[in-house]
Design a protein around this motif. Structure first.
Motif, mmCIF file in Angstrom:
data_model
loop_
_atom_site.group_PDB
_atom_site.id
_atom_site.type_symbol
_atom_site.label_atom_id
_atom_site.label_comp_id
_atom_site.label_asym_id
_atom_site.label_seq_id
_atom_site.Cartn_x
_atom_site.Cartn_y
_atom_site.Cartn_z
ATOM 1 N N SER A 65 0.846 -1.208 0.000
ATOM 2 C CA SER A 65 0.000 0.000 0.000
ATOM 3 C C SER A 65 0.873 1.246 0.000
ATOM 4 C CB SER A 65 -0.939 -0.010 1.213
ATOM 5 O OG SER A 65 -1.761 -1.148 1.222
ATOM 6 N N GLY A 66 1.766 1.329 -0.994
ATOM 7 C CA GLY A 66 2.691 2.454 -1.063
ATOM 8 C C GLY A 66 1.990 3.793 -1.201
ATOM 9 N N GLN A 67 0.833 3.813 -1.864
ATOM 10 C CA GLN A 67 0.090 5.075 -2.025
ATOM 11 C C GLN A 67 -0.349 5.618 -0.671
ATOM 12 O OE1 GLN A 67 -3.116 4.522 -4.819
ATOM 13 N NE2 GLN A 67 -1.819 3.345 -6.226
ATOM 14 N N LEU A 68 -0.696 4.723 0.237
ATOM 15 C CA LEU A 68 -1.081 5.156 1.581
ATOM 16 C C LEU A 68 0.109 5.795 2.279
ATOM 17 C CD1 LEU A 68 -3.278 3.154 4.074
ATOM 18 C CD2 LEU A 68 -1.242 4.331 4.870
ATOM 19 N N ALA A 69 1.299 5.207 2.087
ATOM 20 C CA ALA A 69 2.504 5.733 2.728
ATOM 21 C C ALA A 69 2.819 7.144 2.241
ATOM 22 C CB ALA A 69 3.689 4.804 2.460
ATOM 23 N N VAL A 70 2.789 7.348 0.913
ATOM 24 C CA VAL A 70 3.087 8.665 0.352
ATOM 25 C C VAL A 70 1.986 9.663 0.698
ATOM 26 C CG1 VAL A 70 3.566 9.961 -1.759
ATOM 27 C CG2 VAL A 70 4.416 7.621 -1.517
ATOM 28 N N ASP A 215 -6.374 4.059 -1.304
ATOM 29 C CA ASP A 215 -5.467 4.072 -0.151
ATOM 30 C C ASP A 215 -4.875 5.462 0.044
ATOM 31 O OD1 ASP A 215 -5.976 1.401 0.093
ATOM 32 O OD2 ASP A 215 -4.044 0.731 -0.704
ATOM 33 N N ALA A 216 -4.600 6.156 -1.083
ATOM 34 C CA ALA A 216 -4.001 7.490 -0.998
ATOM 35 C C ALA A 216 -4.912 8.460 -0.252
ATOM 36 C CB ALA A 216 -3.709 8.023 -2.400
ATOM 37 N N LEU A 217 -6.228 8.396 -0.530
ATOM 38 C CA LEU A 217 -7.166 9.302 0.134
ATOM 39 C C LEU A 217 -7.220 9.023 1.631
ATOM 40 C CD1 LEU A 217 -9.295 11.513 0.035
ATOM 41 C CD2 LEU A 217 -11.004 9.767 -0.458
ATOM 42 N N ILE A 218 -7.230 7.750 2.000
ATOM 43 C CA ILE A 218 -7.220 7.398 3.423
ATOM 44 C C ILE A 218 -5.940 7.905 4.083
ATOM 45 C CG2 ILE A 218 -7.141 5.482 5.055
ATOM 46 C CD1 ILE A 218 -9.884 5.918 3.903
ATOM 47 N N LEU A 274 7.849 2.907 -4.887
ATOM 48 C CA LEU A 274 6.461 3.208 -4.552
ATOM 49 C C LEU A 274 5.766 3.817 -5.760
ATOM 50 C CD1 LEU A 274 7.038 4.902 -1.061
ATOM 51 C CD2 LEU A 274 6.440 2.518 -1.508
ATOM 52 N N GLY A 275 4.726 3.164 -6.243
ATOM 53 C CA GLY A 275 3.952 3.700 -7.352
ATOM 54 C C GLY A 275 3.013 4.798 -6.871
ATOM 55 N N LEU A 276 2.870 5.849 -7.670
ATOM 56 C CA LEU A 276 2.055 6.992 -7.294
ATOM 57 C C LEU A 276 0.891 7.163 -8.267
ATOM 58 C CD1 LEU A 276 4.950 9.550 -6.628
ATOM 59 C CD2 LEU A 276 3.893 7.969 -5.002
ATOM 60 N N THR A 277 -0.231 7.601 -7.739
ATOM 61 C CA THR A 277 -1.395 7.881 -8.585
ATOM 62 C C THR A 277 -1.251 9.264 -9.210
ATOM 63 O OG1 THR A 277 -2.664 8.887 -6.788
ATOM 64 C CG2 THR A 277 -2.855 6.498 -7.067
ATOM 65 N N VAL A 281 0.538 12.880 -7.628
ATOM 66 C CA VAL A 281 1.613 13.614 -8.302
ATOM 67 C C VAL A 281 1.205 15.030 -8.676
ATOM 68 C CG1 VAL A 281 3.126 13.662 -10.325
ATOM 69 C CG2 VAL A 281 2.653 11.490 -9.178
ATOM 70 N N TRP A 282 -0.026 15.209 -9.121
ATOM 71 C CA TRP A 282 -0.411 16.498 -9.703
ATOM 72 C C TRP A 282 -1.397 17.301 -8.854
ATOM 73 C CZ3 TRP A 282 2.925 17.927 -13.042
ATOM 74 C CH2 TRP A 282 3.588 16.968 -13.817
ATOM 75 N N ILE A 283 -1.863 16.740 -7.750
ATOM 76 C CA ILE A 283 -2.762 17.501 -6.878
ATOM 77 C C ILE A 283 -2.236 17.531 -5.445
ATOM 78 C CG2 ILE A 283 -5.091 17.676 -5.888
ATOM 79 C CD1 ILE A 283 -6.188 16.417 -8.418
ATOM 80 N N ASP A 284 -2.059 16.364 -4.839
ATOM 81 C CA ASP A 284 -1.785 16.293 -3.402
ATOM 82 C C ASP A 284 -0.371 16.742 -3.039
ATOM 83 O OD1 ASP A 284 -4.384 15.198 -2.965
ATOM 84 O OD2 ASP A 284 -3.632 13.305 -3.748
#
Length: 329
Positions: A65-70, A215-218, A274-277, A281-284
């Motif tokens: 869950s790399g997106q959660l980490a970032v 996962d990124a939003l959480i 870690l893969g990013l959404t 990359v462009w908002i958060d």
């Protein structure tokens, strides 16, 4: 749903308790190891309050869950800069030291920009992680050098924030015993944080799956707010006590270490990075960069954060939360 929320809450409580025990134990132990007050405030305390982010990041990376980490790092820094710092200034106008303007502020802004540059290709690799960790080492070296020129005001502020537990007349054996107790408390706090992070990540991922969100939003919202609890508590206590230098130093130091050290170590864990959404990359991440950069004119203008500016920062963070929930859910 109930099970995921329960594990998340239990993990969050464990993180808060473990971080507090670790920070207090580490702050009391550090002087016995010859570390100076400023160095303790900007490294031991800052890294200590960032320990939940490290535990969550590494656990999330290991569980895929790399997106959660970032998202947790980006969200936590926005919480630190906009909400916690703004709330502190709203409670009491915040004076800014020259050292903050010369070192902490530009390094924080530079670290945020560097992260965005490394992330534009949609991935944070092990090489990116190594770059971030090397920068963290460089920042720590600068702190060590500056700590040698520490002012009496800073010494007094730290002594008041972390009063010595040993009196001059105590026996050497008692001092040694106290040192062992502080070391044990530090290690126990770290252990509780690690266990709590696993529970929190499991609960957060479960909530994301059940709610149908990323996962990124959480990571950007409930995990970021939860892992910011140590910084919030430390800053509010420092604000009430009038120890503003420690409050600002802890927040900016934590924000720097979150990006350079915590995320850098997290990137080193998975073999393929870690893969990013697209949103990360462009908002958060850009929002985190903007929050860091906007501090520059606020801090420089009169070297003080006024109540009105603090209120605006808190309002901006609440608007950011509304944006996240409304457009990224």
């Amino acid at each position: 749903m109930t099970g995921s929320v329960g594990w998340f809450i239990v993990g969050l409580v464990a993180l808060a308790i473990g971080a507090e025990v670790m920070v207090r134990g580490g702050a009391a132990l550090a002087p016995r190891l010859g570390l100076s007050p400023m160095l303790i405030g900007l490294t031991v305390v800052s890294i200590g309050t960032s320990l939940p982010e490290l535990a969550v990041g590494v656990t999330a990376a290991l569980e895929g869950s790399g997106q959660l980490a970032v998202g947790n790092i980006a969200g936590t820094n926005v919480v630190n800069i906009m909400f916690i710092l703004g709330l502190s200034a709203l409670m009491r106008p915040l004076a800014i030291e020259q050292r903050t303007l010369r070192l902490d502020l530009p390094v924080m802004a530079g670290a945020a920009v560097l992260l965005w540059i490394l992330a534009v290709n949609g991935e944070l690799s092990r090489l990116d992680g190594l770059i971030l960790v090397c920068c963290a080492i460089g920042y720590s070296v600068m702190l060590i050098r500056m700590s040698r020129r520490e002012s009496p005001v800073t010494l007094d502020a730290y002594a008041h924030a972390f009063p010595p537990t040993q009196q001059a007349g105590e026996a050497t054996k008692q001092v040694g015993t106290s040192t062992l107790q502080h070391l044990a408390a530090t290690l126990a706090g770290i252990a509780v944080v690690i266990v709590g992070a696993e529970w929190l990540v499991d609960g957060a991922v479960g909530i994301a799956r059940e709610w149908g969100v990323s996962d990124a939003l959480i990571g950007l919202t409930i995990v970021a707010i939860g892992t910011s609890a140590p910084e919030l508590v430390t800053t509010l206590i420092s604000t009430v006590r009038g120890e503003r230098d420690i409050a600002v130093g802890n927040l900016l130091g934590s924000s720097v270490y979150n990006i350079l050290l915590i995320l850098g170590i997290t990137c080193l864990v998975p073999a393929h990075g870690l893969g990013l959404t697209h949103n990360l990359v462009w908002i958060d991440i850009p929002i985190m960069v903007a929050a860091s950069l906007v501090c520059i004119p606020i801090f420089i203008s009169g070297r003080r954060v006024h109540r009105a500016e603090g209120a605006a920062m808190v309002a901006a963070y609440l608007g950011y939360l509304v944006f996240l929930v409304s457009f990224q859910a």
